[in-house]
Design a protein around this motif. Structure first.
Motif, PDB file in Angstrom:
ATOM      1  N   ASN A 161     -10.851  -5.920   7.413  1.00  0.00           N
ATOM      2  CA  ASN A 161     -10.346  -6.077   8.982  1.00  0.00           C
ATOM      3  C   ASN A 161      -8.911  -5.839   9.091  1.00  0.00           C
ATOM      4  OD1 ASN A 161      -9.535  -8.275   7.991  1.00  0.00           O
ATOM      5  ND2 ASN A 161     -10.465  -9.860   9.359  1.00  0.00           N
ATOM      6  N   GLY A 162      -8.301  -5.519   8.007  1.00  0.00           N
ATOM      7  CA  GLY A 162      -6.873  -5.251   8.149  1.00  0.00           C
ATOM      8  C   GLY A 162      -5.940  -6.794   8.159  1.00  0.00           C
ATOM      9  N   GLU A 163      -6.420  -7.791   7.869  1.00  0.00           N
ATOM     10  CA  GLU A 163      -5.834  -9.193   7.968  1.00  0.00           C
ATOM     11  C   GLU A 163      -4.999  -9.284   6.742  1.00  0.00           C
ATOM     12  OE1 GLU A 163      -5.156 -11.503  10.373  1.00  0.00           O
ATOM     13  OE2 GLU A 163      -5.767  -9.920  11.808  1.00  0.00           O
ATOM     14  N   PRO A 164      -3.949  -9.796   6.235  1.00  0.00           N
ATOM     15  CA  PRO A 164      -3.486  -9.979   5.024  1.00  0.00           C
ATOM     16  C   PRO A 164      -4.097 -11.000   4.228  1.00  0.00           C
ATOM     17  CG  PRO A 164      -1.988 -11.051   6.597  1.00  0.00           C
ATOM     18  CD  PRO A 164      -3.105 -10.240   7.380  1.00  0.00           C
ATOM     19  N   ILE A 165      -4.378 -10.887   2.958  1.00  0.00           N
ATOM     20  CA  ILE A 165      -5.046 -11.819   2.152  1.00  0.00           C
ATOM     21  C   ILE A 165      -4.055 -12.534   1.394  1.00  0.00           C
ATOM     22  CG2 ILE A 165      -6.595 -12.323   0.410  1.00  0.00           C
ATOM     23  CD1 ILE A 165      -8.055  -9.394   0.959  1.00  0.00           C
ATOM     24  N   GLU A 166      -3.670 -13.946   1.691  1.00  0.00           N
ATOM     25  CA  GLU A 166      -2.634 -14.522   1.139  1.00  0.00           C
ATOM     26  C   GLU A 166      -3.348 -15.411  -0.133  1.00  0.00           C
ATOM     27  OE1 GLU A 166      -1.039 -17.066   4.224  1.00  0.00           O
ATOM     28  OE2 GLU A 166      -0.069 -15.407   5.128  1.00  0.00           O
ATOM     29  N   LEU A 208      -4.675  -6.371   1.836  1.00  0.00           N
ATOM     30  CA  LEU A 208      -5.402  -6.539   3.040  1.00  0.00           C
ATOM     31  C   LEU A 208      -6.986  -6.304   2.832  1.00  0.00           C
ATOM     32  CD1 LEU A 208      -3.238  -3.774   5.051  1.00  0.00           C
ATOM     33  CD2 LEU A 208      -2.782  -6.358   5.032  1.00  0.00           C
ATOM     34  N   ALA A 209      -7.601  -7.515   3.907  1.00  0.00           N
ATOM     35  CA  ALA A 209      -8.843  -7.604   3.976  1.00  0.00           C
ATOM     36  C   ALA A 209      -9.338  -6.360   4.821  1.00  0.00           C
ATOM     37  CB  ALA A 209      -9.315  -8.892   4.701  1.00  0.00           C
ATOM     38  N   SER A 254       1.232  -1.632   1.645  1.00  0.00           N
ATOM     39  CA  SER A 254       1.542  -3.266   2.082  1.00  0.00           C
ATOM     40  C   SER A 254       1.672  -3.923   0.792  1.00  0.00           C
ATOM     41  CB  SER A 254       0.188  -3.933   2.586  1.00  0.00           C
ATOM     42  OG  SER A 254       0.496  -5.132   2.902  1.00  0.00           O
TER      43      SER A 254
END
Length: 110
Positions: free
Chosen positions: A66-71, A63-64, A59
């Protein structure tokens, strides 16, 4: 495993046969088998190398767990005025003066 992008007589023959098969299955439209060459090329490439889509891709954004992107938090600075009474940006006046009279008075006083 052969390269699905490399030209070879066998690959070209498979593509032409698949294009003709697709053209026939669609009722032989006026475009002819040539209209199906691009789709046939893609399908034959997938048949030649079926595992190509299984290569993991890293990626570009972290990614965190939990799979969410860390912006990056800096991005938030460019989002502009979100509105609402809780936003400190609402207290700022977007134009230098409210009316023409105020502008004229300010220009004379300066």
């Amino acid at each position: 495993m052969e390269n699905p992008l490399e030209d070879s007589p066998q690959r070209d023959a498979k593509i032409k046969a698949k294009a003709k098969e697709m053209w026939t299955a669609d009722g032989k439209p006026t475009c002819g088998p040539e209209g199906y060459m691009e789709a046939a090329t893609d399908l034959i490439g997938m048949e030649i190398n079926p595992d190509a889509g299984e290569i993991p891709v890293e990626s570009a954004v972290p990614l965190a767990p939990n799979g969410e992107p860390i912006e990056d938090a800096k991005i938030q600075e460019n989002l502009g005025n979100l509105g609402g009474s809780m936003d400190e940006q609402d207290d700022r006046q977007e134009v230098p003066f409210g009316t023409r009279e105020e502008e004229e008075k300010a220009l004379k006083d300066s």
